[in-house]
Each structure stands twice: as C-alpha cells, then as structure tokens.
Design an enzyme around this catalytic site. Structure first.
Site, mmCIF file in Angstrom:
data_model
loop_
_atom_site.group_PDB
_atom_site.id
_atom_site.type_symbol
_atom_site.label_atom_id
_atom_site.label_comp_id
_atom_site.label_asym_id
_atom_site.label_seq_id
_atom_site.Cartn_x
_atom_site.Cartn_y
_atom_site.Cartn_z
ATOM 1 C CB SER A 18 53.320 46.356 25.058
ATOM 2 O OG SER A 18 54.254 46.890 25.982
ATOM 3 C CG ASP A 19 52.608 52.568 22.501
ATOM 4 O OD1 ASP A 19 53.693 53.009 22.946
ATOM 5 O OD2 ASP A 19 51.832 53.244 21.814
ATOM 6 C CE1 TYR A 20 55.747 54.489 30.255
ATOM 7 C CE2 TYR A 20 57.734 54.548 28.914
ATOM 8 C CZ TYR A 20 57.109 54.703 30.131
ATOM 9 O OH TYR A 20 57.849 55.095 31.223
#
Length: 238
Positions: A105-107
């Site tokens: 995932s992105d942050y």
C-alpha cells in the site's frame, strides 16, 4: 511524460537495481493525481487512456525488468480506490501481465479506503477489500491488516484464503532474495559506500551523460558576457 520514454527509464532503473539483489517497487499504481494536484483525490480516466498512457511504464517494469513489488496509490480510479481495485491489482497486474511479486500500500492507503473514500465502514472491512483485491502488505503500520483483519479472517473464508495468497507472495520474494539463509547485512559496507568518492564520481558522470540540450535556435547559448545576472529558481537553487 511520454509513455515510451518513461517506460525505458523505468526498465533501466528497475533492471539495474534488481540485478543487485534488491527488490524494486514501481509506484504509484495508477494515475496518481487528482483535481488540484492532490494524490488522494478521485480520478476519472478511460480504460483506453490508462492502457495508452499510464499502464506502459508499469507493464514494462514488470515484463522487461522483473520488478518484484508494486505500490498501489491513494486515489480512486473511476470510482474504486486503487488499493482495493481487483481489476487493477489482480486482473491487469497478475492475470494479464504475469506479475508474481507482492503489492504494497501507499503510506496508509488501506485506512484511506475507509477514511478518505468512504467505501468501507470499518478498518476490518477496508482490510478485507484491499486484501481480496490483491494488495498483499499494508505500509507503514498494520492498522487494518493487524487485529481487524485477523478478526475478519476467523469468520470469513474468502478473507482467510486471501491472507494465505498474500503471505505466499511475500514469502516467495524473501526466499528468492535468500533472506532466510542470510537475513542480515554488513551495515559498515553501507556507511563506507555512502557519499564515497566513487559514488560521487558516478553521480557526476550520470548527470553529465543524462543532460539534454534543447535546440539552440535563437543562439541563446553560449550566454553573452553582457548579461549581469541569472536567476536560478527552485528548491535546489542554493
């Protein structure tokens, strides 16, 4: 950027790093922009534009350079959060392009499925949506893939099966890197290589060879000696 140019740059970057035994993670998949330039806003774009403009660099990174990971983006594309989009993360990425690595995932983008896109009522529901779509690892924390996901897996067979698949994708990468045989690195080697004379020389050579000079149609260069000052603008101006 031009899709072909961007694809060639992506392949060179990923191939070079992967050859050194380091997993590359092309990002952000996909069309990571929105109104006002925000990276988490909804994006509405046709499948044709996705395939002609946005997909090629990612596909090239995987098919040609062997990128071992991929990062899903914050935004929603055509109404579905990219971090929970089975068409992107499974149909396109794995079934069409043959990707065998793992998706991260992105942050905090898994939490964003609930908090920003409002397509899940709970952290557990957001985790289940992401995992079943093909997102294998939540970064940087396990706010959703931790206890909430475990609770869901105990009662939902599909989520439990998705956990097995995600675990396999991550373990496969670790085995390929030899992390179980040699899990640690010599930190002193990194300290010695960081900012070394050899690294600076290579960076300088790369910068020189990567420069592009536009056509000098108006004889702008070389600059006239009568010019008294030049404005250098931007975050690295100093």
């Amino acid at each position: 950027e031009d899709p072909f140019l961007q694809s060639q740059m992506a392949v060179a970057f990923c191939r070079g790093i992967e050859r050194e035994g380091v997993i590359t993670t092309p990002k952000h998949f996909v069309a990571n922009y929105g109104d006002g330039g925000r990276d988490s806003y909804p994006v509405n774009v046709s499948e044709r534009e996705l395939r002609e403009v946005y997909f090629p660099p990612f596909e090239a990174s995987i098919r040609q350079a062997g990128a071992g990971s991929l990062m899903a983006s914050y935004n929603a594309t055509n109404g579905t959060p990219c971090s929970a989009d089975a068409w992107l993360l499974t149909d396109i990425l794995r079934k069409e392009w043959g990707f065998t690595g793992f998706v991260v995932s992105d942050y905090g983008s898994v939490a964003g499925i609930k908090d920003k896109h409002a397509v899940a009522a709970t952290s557990a529901a957001a985790a289940s949506l992401a995992l079943r779509a093909g997102l294998d690892m939540e970064l940087p924390d396990i706010d959703c893939f931790g206890a909430p996901l475990l609770d869901t897996a105990r009662t939902d067979a599909a989520t439990s099966a998705a956990i097995e698949a995600a675990t396999g994708n991550i373990l496969r990468a670790k085995f390929r890197l030899g992390l179980f045989e040699q899990p640690y690195v010599d930190e002193a080697l990194a300290d010695a290589a960081n900012d070394s004379k050899e690294s600076r020389a290579l960076a300088r050579q790369t910068a020189r060879e990567a420069m592009v000079l536009l056509r000098n149609e108006h004889n702008t260069l070389p600059l006239e000696s009568s010019i008294k000052s030049i404005a250098v603008i931007g975050p690295c101006a100093d």
